[in-house]
Design an enzyme around this catalytic site. Structure first.
Site, PDB file in Angstrom:
ATOM      1  N   LYS A 193       0.840  -1.197   0.000  1.00  0.00           N
ATOM      2  CA  LYS A 193       0.000   0.000   0.000  1.00  0.00           C
ATOM      3  C   LYS A 193       0.875   1.246   0.000  1.00  0.00           C
ATOM      4  CE  LYS A 193      -1.768   2.565   3.113  1.00  0.00           C
ATOM      5  NZ  LYS A 193      -1.582   3.874   2.424  1.00  0.00           N
ATOM      6  N   GLU A 267      10.480   0.823  10.186  1.00  0.00           N
ATOM      7  CA  GLU A 267      11.493   1.856   9.962  1.00  0.00           C
ATOM      8  C   GLU A 267      10.791   3.177  10.209  1.00  0.00           C
ATOM      9  OE1 GLU A 267      13.168   4.735   8.726  1.00  0.00           O
ATOM     10  OE2 GLU A 267      13.242   4.009   6.645  1.00  0.00           O
ATOM     11  N   GLU A 398      10.768  15.387  15.344  1.00  0.00           N
ATOM     12  CA  GLU A 398      11.072  15.290  13.913  1.00  0.00           C
ATOM     13  C   GLU A 398      10.231  16.333  13.186  1.00  0.00           C
ATOM     14  OE1 GLU A 398       9.651  11.685  11.860  1.00  0.00           O
ATOM     15  OE2 GLU A 398      11.635  11.548  10.956  1.00  0.00           O
TER      16      GLU A 398
END
Ligand code: NAI
Ligand code: MG
Length: 795
Positions: A193, A267, A398
């Site tokens: 996906k 990840e 982040e």
């Protein structure tokens, strides 16, 4: 009109746009409305709902793509399931031929892929053309090679089965390649996906699969947003999930798959340090920063988003950086002279803007170039924050945009401390002309990749992935293949081999040696000392005849915490001890256990009535030799990455590990976990078999006499249900192994999501006395994580 001479002399910049004509033609061929690619065909477009994807440089809609429903995901998984045995039976060479064909097809369409990628994602054509797409081809070629070599290089391993893969929008086709190439090479089939913002190159890739006649069902592409992703994650017929994206969603997936038996690799995000020592070549550093944080608009999971510069050169670096930032060009991604393209979506742009505002509000100095960005699309200028406190929001979270923060340090030790002051651990780069300094710092950084005097280097031959909350598992290199294989014979859930050890119903002949006295009351073993438990509750332990053998402490939360603290204290010295030293300790342990072989055999027989007691103790001694032997032989690799570079793949310990020993084989099962973990440099907190903990508590004295440093092995006896969840939830535990009942295993996986610790959970019984089941490289692999250190050369 300027003359050629004038233009040459002024060197004024003019646009050099790449034509989107072919890409538009391809979109037109699909009527700008896509369905899913399942079982080798495009599904019928009737009655499906779609959503629009935009070109972020213009905000114009490029196409409508389908929203994957439960039925679509079911169909895709069924197609992958049906195709998987056939794909595996093709053999390594057969699969290599198909992967090779995919590589060629990507290369044939390289320009079209690059343009579609830039249109959809907003990244500069220079990057999609020169970095993303060539790397995609390289991944398929490299893994064609692994398919070919699997039979010999991964003997004894088979595919996992059907893999669900969910990828982000920052490197749409590259992440597809990172996921699909190793999966297919190892004989798996996939349902992938793509991200909802950037599905187009995956759909173009589906066209390529069809064009080369790839067998139906091997690759299935289903589009949609997080809801479609969640359907894939929850699908019972999916054997493994591979995910790249935010830590937040990674955590949701970790929790959702807990106890399902699905394999998982994640990840996730990062806040990677970019460390500049005084003796670094500052001009190279400046170009390094450009690549670290302005590559792909900073939307890079391993972006060097925290510059740590040694005090003396701080002001000079800031000045040079500002000068360079003035010359960067933001604009039309299809313009070959543009450095920074568009931000992928309005929501991402808003996130960047709000974090920058917050940075200013928290008192940091914000600097942006004097020029302004084009206003029609989603653009954001390169941004440098100085005077940033290490605890500031912009130094911790982040940002995923072209925004970098700069902080200073005085000493190398301080650099390491600030660098590791993050929940993440994806990558780091170190800049120093002194290789001694760089290679001293690299192993101290908690990160899966360390670049020395370079940054953002990737290759199919080198593994990539995180430490800590940046996730687990590697992509690329031999280390990446382990994510897509399983030991043959140890099948999917319910099919695992190696039955439970069977216990004799009645005790065999009683051993003649005297049993240990009943009043030997063990304590806990923490920090190299026998310590009293926090509370005084005990658990009675009975022998096979039903007689009371001893009372062991019922450890609690506080005891586990103390043990974790002791393990932490021992961590760095044990991790840095030479492999030779660790081997010596294990040999010494084996020797001292051998001295007591008879005593342990009698104890085991008395407690369990197992006819194999003597074998179990003999094997425990042998297994200690086995891991002592491995301690200095589980080498890393040097990868052949295609640059003037050596890439050192080092096996590093994971950190403090919590081990929950199996019920069966109370001595050997316990040691089968402790020995490999310790051999690889991890301090451990071990919870022995609940029913027969005395085999573990009897070991205290053996450890004491074997030079095991205090705190390397800690043992807390008690009720697994009470103790193991504390380990799994503990933020200072970096990995947990659990071999026991499924419900508790599920809880371990769920609780591990807190700090994204690595887990190894199995509820099917293993035969711990078996040389294949009870020991092996698998254990070493689970006890280590790979760090890739890139070291360029060139005189
Ligand atoms: P995301 O993590 O939500 O999306 C990544 C992929 O996961 C997409 O394909 C998405 O559809 C899918 N997804 C979302 N929710 C899911 C669920 N519950 N179950 C299964 N799949 C699910 O990332 P998003 O929202 O695009 O970006 C948010 C932030 O995440 C960014 O601002 C950035 O900070 C970070 N991010 C980090 C990436 C990395 O590589 N480290 C990549 C993308 C985003
Ligand atoms: Mg888009």
């Amino acid at each position: 009109m300027t003359s050629i001479r004038e233009a040459f002399e002024s060197m004024a910049w003019g646009p050099a746009p790449e034509s989107p004509a072919q890409a538009q033609e391809w979109l037109g061929r699909h009527q700008r409305a896509f369905s899913h690619y399942i079982n080798g065909v495009w599904t019928s477009g009737d009655g499906i709902s779609r959503f629009g994807v935009i070109n972020p440089a213009t905000r114009e809609e490029l196409a409508q793509v389908a929203e994957g429903s439960r039925g679509d995901v079911d169909a895709a998984v069924a197609a992958a399931r049906a195709a998987q045995p056939l794909w595996w039976e093709l053999g390594g060479h057969g699969r290599a031929r198909w992967l090779y064909a995919l590589a060629r097809e990507v290369q044939r369409n390289a320009r079209l892929f690059a343009v579609v990628e830039s249109l959809d994602n907003g990244k500069p054509i220079r990057e999609s053309r020169d970095i993303d797409i060539p790397l995609v081809a390289r991944h398929f070629y490299h893994h064609a090679g692994w398919a070919q070599l699997m039979e010999t290089e991964l003997a004894g391993y088979g595919p996992v089965g059907v893999v669900g893969q969910i990828i982000p929008w920052n490197f749409p086709l590259l992440m597809l390649a990172w996921k699909i190439a190793p999966a297919l090479a190892m004989g798996n089939t996939v349902v992938l996906k793509p991200a909802e913002f950037t599905p187009l190159t995956a759909l173009l890739f589906a066209d390529c699969c069809q064009a080369i006649g790839l067998p139906p069902g091997v690759i299935n592409i289903v589009t949609g947003d997080g809801r479609t992703g969640a359907l894939l994650v929850g699908h019972p017929e999916v054997d493994k999930i591979a995910f790249t994206g935010s830590t937040e969603v990674g955590r949701i997936i970790r929790t959702a798959t807990a106890g399902s038996g699905k394999r998982l690799s994640l990840e996730l995000g990062g806040k990677s340090p970019f460390i500049v020592f005084e003796d670094a070549d500052l001009d190279s550093v400046v170009e390094g920063v450009v690549d670290a944080i302005w590559f792909n608009q900073g939307q890079v999971c391993c972006a060097g988003s925290r510059i740590l510069v040694q005090e003396g050169v701080g002001p000079r670096l800031i000045e040079k950086l500002r000068g360079r930032m003035e010359t960067l060009r933001v604009g039309n991604p299809l313009d070959k002279a543009v450095d920074i393209g568009a931000i992928v979506a309005p929501v991402q742009l808003e996130k960047i803007e709000s974090l920058v505002k917050q940075g200013i509000a928290e008192g940091a100095t914000c600097w942006q170039p004097s020029w302004s960005c084009p206003t029609e699309g989603l653009f954001y200028p390169p941004t440098l924050f100085t005077e940033v406190a290490p605890a500031a929001t912009i130094a911790q979270v982040e940002i995923f945009g072209p925004v970098v923060v700069l902080m200073t340090f005085r000493t190398p030790a301080e650099a390491v401390e600030i660098a590791n002051n993050t929940r993440y651990g994806l990558a780091a780069s170190v800049w120093s002309e002194n290789l001694n300094t760089a290679l001293d710092i690299a192993p101290q950084l908690k990160a899966g990749t360390v670049w020395v005097n370079c940054t953002n280097m990737f290759d199919a031959a080198s593994g990539f992935g995180g430490y800590r909350e940046s996730g687990f598992g590697r992509e690329g290199g031999k280390e990446g293949l382990w994510e897509y294989v399983r030991v043959e014979g140890r099948g999917a859930e319910g099919q695992r081999g190696g039955g439970a050890v069977e216990w004799a119903a009645t005790p065999p002949d009683r051993p003649t040696a005297a049993l240990p006295a009943i009043d030997r009351t063990p304590k806990l073993y923490i920090g190299g000392k026998q310590v009293r438990p926090d509370a005084t509750y005990t658990i009675p332990i009975h022998d096979a005849s039903g007689a009371l053998a001893a009372e062991v402490p019922r450890g609690n939360r506080k005891d586990i915490r103390n043990a974790v603290e002791a393990a932490h204290k021992a961590e760095s010295a044990w991790a840095r001890a030479t492999a030779h030293t660790r081997a010596q300790v294990l040999y010494y342990f084996a020797e001292n256990l051998a001295v007591r072989e008879r005593e342990f055999t009698d104890r085991l027989a008395a407690l369990t009535a197992s006819p194999a007691s003597a074998d179990e103790v003999r094997l425990a001694i042998e297994r200690s030799f086995y891991y002592a032997a491995w301690a200095d032989k589980y080498d890393g690799r040097v990868h052949h990455t295609p640059f003037r570079n050596v890439t050192l793949a080092m096996n590093e310990p994971i950190g403090v590990m919590g081990l929950a020993a199996p019920e069966e084989a109370p001595l050997l099962g316990f040691l089968s976990l402790v020995l490999p973990a310790v051999a690889m440099g991890n301090p451990v907190v071990a919870v022995p078999s609940e029913r027969w903990p005395l085999l573990a508590t009897d070991l205290y004295q053996v450890f004491d006499t074997s030079d095991v440093p205090g705190g390397v092995i800690n043992i807390v006896t008690g009720i697994a249900k009470e103790l193991v969840p504390v380990l799994a939830a503990h933020d200072d535990v970096d990995g947990v192994w659990f071999f026991g009942p499924r419900e508790l295993g599920a809880e371990v996986e769920k609780l591990s999501a807190g700090n994204m610790k690595r887990t190894w959970v199995e509820w099917e019984a293993r035969d711990w006395l078996d040389g294949h089941d009870g020991q092996g490289e698998e254990f070493l692999r689970e006890a280590t994580q790979v760090k890739n250190i890139w070291v360029p050369y060139g005189a």
